[in-house]
Motif scaffolding. Structure first.
Motif, PDB file in Angstrom:
ATOM      1  N   GLU A 120      47.076  37.158  22.891  1.00 45.82           N
ATOM      2  CA  GLU A 120      45.741  36.759  23.632  1.00 45.82           C
ATOM      3  C   GLU A 120      44.469  37.051  22.691  1.00 45.82           C
ATOM      4  OE1 GLU A 120      45.212  35.228  26.502  1.00 45.82           O
ATOM      5  OE2 GLU A 120      47.368  35.182  27.219  1.00 45.82           O
TER       6      GLU A 120
ATOM      7  N   ARG B 114      40.983  31.051  31.211  1.00 43.79           N
ATOM      8  CA  ARG B 114      41.543  32.048  30.524  1.00 43.79           C
ATOM      9  C   ARG B 114      41.470  33.752  30.722  1.00 43.79           C
ATOM     10  NH1 ARG B 114      40.062  33.295  24.281  1.00 43.79           N
ATOM     11  NH2 ARG B 114      38.188  34.105  25.380  1.00 43.79           N
TER      12      ARG B 114
ATOM     13  N   ARG C  61      43.894  34.180  33.487  1.00 43.21           N
ATOM     14  CA  ARG C  61      45.335  34.350  32.854  1.00 43.21           C
ATOM     15  C   ARG C  61      45.361  35.993  32.395  1.00 43.21           C
ATOM     16  NH1 ARG C  61      44.299  29.046  31.429  1.00 43.21           N
ATOM     17  NH2 ARG C  61      43.619  29.496  29.246  1.00 43.21           N
ATOM     18  N   GLN C  62      44.451  36.267  31.682  1.00 44.10           N
ATOM     19  CA  GLN C  62      44.374  37.570  31.418  1.00 44.10           C
ATOM     20  C   GLN C  62      44.487  38.711  32.142  1.00 44.10           C
ATOM     21  OE1 GLN C  62      41.153  37.414  28.311  1.00 44.10           O
ATOM     22  NE2 GLN C  62      42.311  36.987  26.804  1.00 44.10           N
TER      23      GLN C  62
ATOM     24  N   ALA D  11      45.811  38.166  35.238  1.00 43.59           N
ATOM     25  CA  ALA D  11      47.101  38.226  35.656  1.00 43.59           C
ATOM     26  C   ALA D  11      48.247  39.087  34.648  1.00 43.59           C
ATOM     27  CB  ALA D  11      47.850  36.719  35.895  1.00 43.59           C
ATOM     28  N   LYS D  12      47.787  39.141  33.587  1.00 51.28           N
ATOM     29  CA  LYS D  12      48.733  39.938  32.612  1.00 51.28           C
ATOM     30  C   LYS D  12      48.196  41.370  32.411  1.00 51.28           C
ATOM     31  CE  LYS D  12      49.689  35.880  29.464  1.00 51.28           C
ATOM     32  NZ  LYS D  12      49.675  35.360  28.012  1.00 51.28           N
TER      33      LYS D  12
ATOM     34  N   SER E 286      36.663  25.049  32.600  1.00 49.70           N
ATOM     35  CA  SER E 286      38.096  25.188  31.895  1.00 49.70           C
ATOM     36  C   SER E 286      38.463  23.651  31.684  1.00 49.70           C
ATOM     37  CB  SER E 286      39.118  25.961  32.837  1.00 49.70           C
ATOM     38  OG  SER E 286      40.186  25.861  32.091  1.00 49.70           O
TER      39      SER E 286
ATOM     40  N   ASN F 230      45.431  25.782  34.792  1.00 51.06           N
ATOM     41  CA  ASN F 230      46.347  26.926  34.825  1.00 51.06           C
ATOM     42  C   ASN F 230      45.650  28.186  35.177  1.00 51.06           C
ATOM     43  OD1 ASN F 230      48.548  28.619  34.062  1.00 51.06           O
ATOM     44  ND2 ASN F 230      48.563  28.381  31.786  1.00 51.06           N
ATOM     45  N   ILE F 231      45.334  28.334  36.125  1.00 56.30           N
ATOM     46  CA  ILE F 231      44.792  29.508  36.866  1.00 56.30           C
ATOM     47  C   ILE F 231      45.924  30.054  37.808  1.00 56.30           C
ATOM     48  CG2 ILE F 231      42.987  30.523  38.183  1.00 56.30           C
ATOM     49  CD1 ILE F 231      41.411  28.130  37.459  1.00 56.30           C
ATOM     50  N   PRO F 232      46.602  31.309  37.554  1.00 54.56           N
ATOM     51  CA  PRO F 232      47.520  31.887  38.298  1.00 54.56           C
ATOM     52  C   PRO F 232      46.792  32.038  39.654  1.00 54.56           C
ATOM     53  CG  PRO F 232      47.202  33.177  36.481  1.00 54.56           C
ATOM     54  CD  PRO F 232      46.238  32.067  36.510  1.00 54.56           C
TER      55      PRO F 232
END
Length: 156
Positions: free
Chosen positions: A54, A85, A88-89, A91-92, A129, A133-135
């Motif tokens: 990332e 993003r 997504r970060q 979530a990770k 965005s 793609n958003i969890p």
């Protein structure tokens, strides 16, 4: 922590409250939108992290002083702009932090300040965005804030 004010008088100032004293929330009209953009001296806004794959804030840019000032600016906003993003970060587990205004003792004064100003505890969030793609589960983390997603008509 303190900083040295150079103009109009050269004197040391406390970092805490420095941006709150500007009362930006009173100067901007009916709505306050805060966007954050940080770059290193060589112009980089992010570096590729070899472990996560990332893009990350350069380590020499991330420091407690700048984060405190960022928090003070965010405390004065009604809505914060971010990207998919970031979620997504988050979530990770590799996002720098949860969207301000931060919690804990270090930022309790900012939450109290927002209440004193008649503001909601946290600013709302606008996601800009190219991707949707958003969890979804990660959106629950930011609580009761309103989340607005803005994208183009060609978003996947």
């Amino acid at each position: 922590m303190s900083v040295m004010q150079l103009y109009p008088l050269c004197r040391p100032r406390s970092l805490k409250g420095l941006y709150l004293e500007l009362a930006l929330h009173r100067q901007s009209g009916d709505i306050r939108i805060y966007a954050n953009y940080i770059a290193s001296l060589d112009g980089r806004i992010s570096l590729l992290d070899a472990k996560s794959g990332e893009q990350q804030l350069p380590p020499d840019v991330a420091n407690r002083r700048d984060w405190r000032l960022y928090q003070e600016l965010a405390a004065q906003s009604d809505i914060m702009l971010t990207s998919a993003r970031y979620f997504r970060q988050l979530a990770k587990g590799c996002a720098q932090d949860l969207l301000p205004v931060g919690g804990g003792e270090a930022y309790a004064d900012l939450l109290a300040w927002r209440r004193e100003q008649g503001m909601k505890e946290q600013p709302d969030v606008a996601v800009l965005s190219r991707s949707l793609n958003i969890p979804p589960a990660v959106l629950d983390i930011i609580g009761e804030r309103r989340v607005l997603v803005f994208t183009g008509e060609q978003a996947a």
